[in-house]
Design a protein around this motif. Structure first.
Motif, mmCIF file in Angstrom:
data_model
loop_
_atom_site.group_PDB
_atom_site.id
_atom_site.type_symbol
_atom_site.label_atom_id
_atom_site.label_comp_id
_atom_site.label_asym_id
_atom_site.label_seq_id
_atom_site.Cartn_x
_atom_site.Cartn_y
_atom_site.Cartn_z
ATOM 1 N N SER A 158 4.511 11.240 3.247
ATOM 2 C CA SER A 158 3.869 10.197 4.393
ATOM 3 C C SER A 158 4.147 8.782 3.973
ATOM 4 O O SER A 158 4.155 8.146 4.574
ATOM 5 N N ALA A 159 3.932 8.745 2.467
ATOM 6 C CA ALA A 159 4.138 7.062 2.212
ATOM 7 C C ALA A 159 5.603 6.673 2.153
ATOM 8 O O ALA A 159 5.862 5.687 2.514
ATOM 9 N N ALA A 160 6.523 7.614 1.831
ATOM 10 C CA ALA A 160 7.596 7.320 1.930
ATOM 11 C C ALA A 160 8.239 7.015 3.505
ATOM 12 O O ALA A 160 8.873 6.361 3.711
ATOM 13 N N LYS A 161 7.686 7.591 4.344
ATOM 14 C CA LYS A 161 7.970 7.581 5.915
ATOM 15 C C LYS A 161 7.530 6.181 6.114
ATOM 16 O O LYS A 161 8.207 5.501 7.080
ATOM 17 N N ARG A 162 6.085 5.832 5.813
ATOM 18 C CA ARG A 162 5.446 4.499 6.214
ATOM 19 C C ARG A 162 6.142 3.422 5.591
ATOM 20 O O ARG A 162 6.442 2.442 6.200
ATOM 21 N N LEU A 163 6.875 3.837 4.414
ATOM 22 C CA LEU A 163 7.496 2.519 3.700
ATOM 23 C C LEU A 163 8.732 2.413 4.535
ATOM 24 O O LEU A 163 9.386 1.290 4.269
ATOM 25 N N GLY A 164 9.429 3.411 5.006
ATOM 26 C CA GLY A 164 10.758 3.362 5.668
ATOM 27 C C GLY A 164 11.849 3.888 4.745
ATOM 28 O O GLY A 164 13.123 3.704 5.115
ATOM 29 N N ILE A 212 0.746 -1.243 0.116
ATOM 30 C CA ILE A 212 -0.060 0.059 -0.057
ATOM 31 C C ILE A 212 0.871 1.147 -0.053
ATOM 32 O O ILE A 212 0.576 2.191 -0.755
ATOM 33 N N ALA A 213 1.952 1.165 0.764
ATOM 34 C CA ALA A 213 2.755 2.575 0.877
ATOM 35 C C ALA A 213 3.589 2.697 -0.692
ATOM 36 O O ALA A 213 3.620 3.835 -1.178
ATOM 37 N N ILE A 214 3.981 1.547 -1.346
ATOM 38 C CA ILE A 214 4.751 1.667 -2.397
ATOM 39 C C ILE A 214 3.504 2.291 -3.486
ATOM 40 O O ILE A 214 3.861 3.114 -4.290
ATOM 41 N N ILE A 215 2.295 1.630 -3.527
ATOM 42 C CA ILE A 215 1.214 2.291 -4.359
ATOM 43 C C ILE A 215 1.108 3.696 -4.162
ATOM 44 O O ILE A 215 0.874 4.473 -5.347
ATOM 45 N N GLU A 216 0.813 4.151 -2.795
ATOM 46 C CA GLU A 216 0.583 5.564 -2.609
ATOM 47 C C GLU A 216 1.776 6.432 -2.984
ATOM 48 O O GLU A 216 1.635 7.362 -3.315
ATOM 49 N N ALA A 222 13.498 8.653 6.848
ATOM 50 C CA ALA A 222 13.191 8.663 8.364
ATOM 51 C C ALA A 222 12.404 9.481 8.883
ATOM 52 O O ALA A 222 12.041 10.517 8.125
ATOM 53 N N TYR A 223 11.630 9.284 10.014
ATOM 54 C CA TYR A 223 10.885 10.248 10.531
ATOM 55 C C TYR A 223 11.301 11.492 10.671
ATOM 56 O O TYR A 223 10.605 12.458 11.043
ATOM 57 N N ASP A 224 12.799 11.643 11.094
ATOM 58 C CA ASP A 224 13.404 13.066 11.397
ATOM 59 C C ASP A 224 14.299 13.734 10.264
ATOM 60 O O ASP A 224 15.002 14.341 10.407
ATOM 61 N N ALA A 225 13.773 13.350 9.034
ATOM 62 C CA ALA A 225 14.420 13.865 7.870
ATOM 63 C C ALA A 225 14.100 15.176 7.818
ATOM 64 O O ALA A 225 13.188 15.726 7.983
ATOM 65 N N ASP A 239 1.638 15.195 -5.413
ATOM 66 C CA ASP A 239 1.276 15.274 -4.051
ATOM 67 C C ASP A 239 2.254 15.054 -2.993
ATOM 68 O O ASP A 239 2.562 14.196 -2.579
ATOM 69 N N PHE A 240 2.879 16.350 -2.592
ATOM 70 C CA PHE A 240 3.997 16.387 -1.608
ATOM 71 C C PHE A 240 3.595 15.722 -0.448
ATOM 72 O O PHE A 240 4.661 14.706 0.072
ATOM 73 N N GLU A 241 2.467 16.074 0.217
ATOM 74 C CA GLU A 241 2.182 15.394 1.584
ATOM 75 C C GLU A 241 2.006 14.067 1.310
ATOM 76 O O GLU A 241 2.568 13.155 2.294
ATOM 77 N N GLY A 242 1.636 13.693 0.345
ATOM 78 C CA GLY A 242 0.971 11.876 0.237
ATOM 79 C C GLY A 242 2.287 11.504 0.037
ATOM 80 O O GLY A 242 2.598 10.296 0.553
ATOM 81 N N TYR A 243 3.242 11.922 -0.771
ATOM 82 C CA TYR A 243 4.490 11.276 -1.116
ATOM 83 C C TYR A 243 5.395 11.212 0.312
ATOM 84 O O TYR A 243 5.584 10.108 0.449
#
Length: 510
Positions: free
Chosen positions: A316-322, A297-301, A325-328, A310-314
């Motif tokens: 968010s998906a990159a962080k959930r995919l791993g 789902i993260a890769i698809i999004e 990092a959350y502190d980038a 979509d910057f925010e969506g991108y």
């Protein structure tokens, strides 16, 4: 087994891993030792054999690790090896087949790779089969290589930051688990059976299995004949139109990796044939991977957000995919995302210029805390292989852009929705009582102050890292303070003052 741990072989492995780490960290040398050149690196990997060839094939997808010269050399590595000796082959054959089931068996192998080799045989006068024999002692060799690799990795990991360390360790961990499974032909048979059942309607041809004669040492399959996918001249002379087959291949792998999450992870030209009837044939199921639902789902999004800018969506998906990092850092992350949007949105880009732009983006963002989850490693590898196959036949072939419309049509199915709107509505109504019960329970817990917030593994990892970063100076200062007290009680006042000063400085500089 002694030769596996010989000083010369251990030195070669050390030199290889040191080179990999220096190249990843972009360091010119370590204690006077420089990384091997691209050509020498390839030669060393070839000499070391099976395990390291397969590790290099995985690393060949990592443009964030290596520059183009090294990637080019790594991409040419193959695990073709000389066939087993007659004595070794006979030993494996007799262990696999205590009773010989074949009316005819060709002693000369028609294909010989690192894990096993393939022979032609006949179960009767009409039933031609492919018999895959596992190399003698290969599992012991692979396990020895993993032990050596893990030992050296523990040595080198001390020189890496947390995020970079996790990135390279994910590659090694994924490689280690995959190659051990690949040594088991029982596992490969199960992979093929599951794959054939799941993709029975794909239009792709898979070998049939003769389970009665299969074991960990041997696979007996139907003999599938065709041209290798890279035998362009023969395929074109036969009158087969390759363009629909490439389209079918892209669709098939998109379905595997991003819709169903169960995919063949080694589609190199030797495993991908074109029959005289113009059908795709897929062989060798030792490397089959599952992609967890949340990763898919993260890769698809991620792909969809990049396509829609979509910057925010991108992010968010990159962080959930791993991958991020959350502190980038927000500013650098925004710049990186904008460059990625350019890759997806530029219709003038062909495959080669897209890859060059991707290399430039990676080079400019090496200091960002990127890493790659284990499940995504083979997705990148497969994507690179498919891109290469398409580019060989179609000018300006662009696999990413071909994937986007397929995803647009299949996103509902990939996210678990039903085929039709009516089925979806009915399914949601069936879940309604459960949802109402869950809502009531949430409200009840909230009113009692019992509401629990769950964090993702990546968030937990980040919190753990932050906590360790905060506690370590306090722990060090406490130990120095206790040591100072002990020195004072022992009459060593000068040492006690020094330790107290060190303790204060550690707290001050934390």
């Amino acid at each position: 087994m002694i030769s596996l741990y010989s000083p010369l072989r251990l030195w070669r492995i050390f030199a290889l891993l040191l080179s990999l780490y220096l190249l990843i960290k972009k360091k010119p040398s370590f204690l006077g030792m420089k990384p091997l050149s691209a050509v020498r690196l390839k030669e060393t990997i070839t000499v070391l054999g099976t395990s390291f060839v397969k590790l290099a094939q995985v690393l060949a997808t990592r443009s964030d690790f290596f520059d183009e010269a090294y990637l080019k050399e790594l991409a040419t590595l193959h695990d073709d090896l000389p066939a087993m000796s007659d004595a070794e082959r006979q030993t494996v054959f007799e262990r696999a087949f205590p009773i010989n089931p074949f009316v005819r068996f060709e002693d000369s192998a028609i294909a010989s790779a690192s894990i096993g080799q393939v022979h032609e045989a006949w179960l009767d006068e009409k039933t031609k089969v492919a018999v895959k024999l596992r190399r003698e002692g290969i599992e012991k060799r692979v396990r020895a290589d993993i032990r050596i690799l893990s030992a050296f990795n523990r040595l080198f990991r001390l020189f890496f930051s947390t995020l970079t360390r996790h990135s390279i360790e994910s590659v090694i961990a994924e490689f280690s688990s995959m190659i051990v499974r690949e040594c088991s032909f029982t596992q490969e048979r199960q992979n093929l059976e599951k794959f054939s059942a799941m993709y029975a309607d794909s239009g792709i041809v898979f070998p049939g299995i003769f389970p009665r004669w299969c074991s960990d040492d041997a696979l007996v399959m139907s003999f599938e004949e065709g041209w290798r996918f890279d035998e362009r001249k023969a395929i074109e002379e036969s009158g087969i139109d390759i363009a629909p087959l490439i389209d079918q291949l892209v669709r098939f792998y998109t379905d595997q990796m991003l819709v169903k999450g169960f995919f063949h992870a080694d589609p190199h030209p030797g495993n991908l044939l074109v029959s005289r009837e113009g059908k795709l044939i897929l062989l060798d199921f030792g490397m089959v991977k599952r992609v967890p639902n949340d990763t898919r789902i993260a890769i698809i999004e991620l792909i969809r957000s990049a396509h829609e800018r979509d910057f925010e969506g991108y992010v968010s998906a990159a962080k959930r995919l791993g991958t991020v990092a959350y502190d980038a850092p927000a500013a650098e992350l925004a710049e990186f995302t904008e460059r990625m949007f350019d890759i997806f949105g530029n219709d003038a880009l062909d495959s080669s210029s897209m890859q060059k732009l991707a290399f430039d983006v990676m080079d400019q963002t090496r200091n960002l805390p990127f890493k790659l989850p284990q499940e995504a490693i083979y997705i990148l590898r497969v994507s690179a292989i498919i891109e290469g196959l398409g580019t060989a036949y179609i000018e300006n072939f662009n696999g990413i852009k071909d994937i986007l419309p397929i995803l647009q049509r299949n996103i509902p199915r990939a996210l678990g929705m039903k085929e039709s709107f009516l089925e979806t509505v009915i399914d949601e109504f069936k879940k309604l009582p459960e949802d109402i019960t869950a809502l009531r329970e949430t409200l009840r817990r909230s009113s009692r102050g019992e509401l629990v917030v769950e964090l993702s593994p990546l968030q937990m990892q980040q919190l753990k890292s932050d906590l360790e970063h905060s506690i370590t100076p306090l722990y060090t200062a406490l130990m120095l303070g206790l040591a100072a007290a002990g020195a004072w009680m022992g009459g060593w006042a000068t040492i006690a003052y020094f330790l107290i000063g060190a303790s204060v400085m550690r707290l001050w500089l934390r």
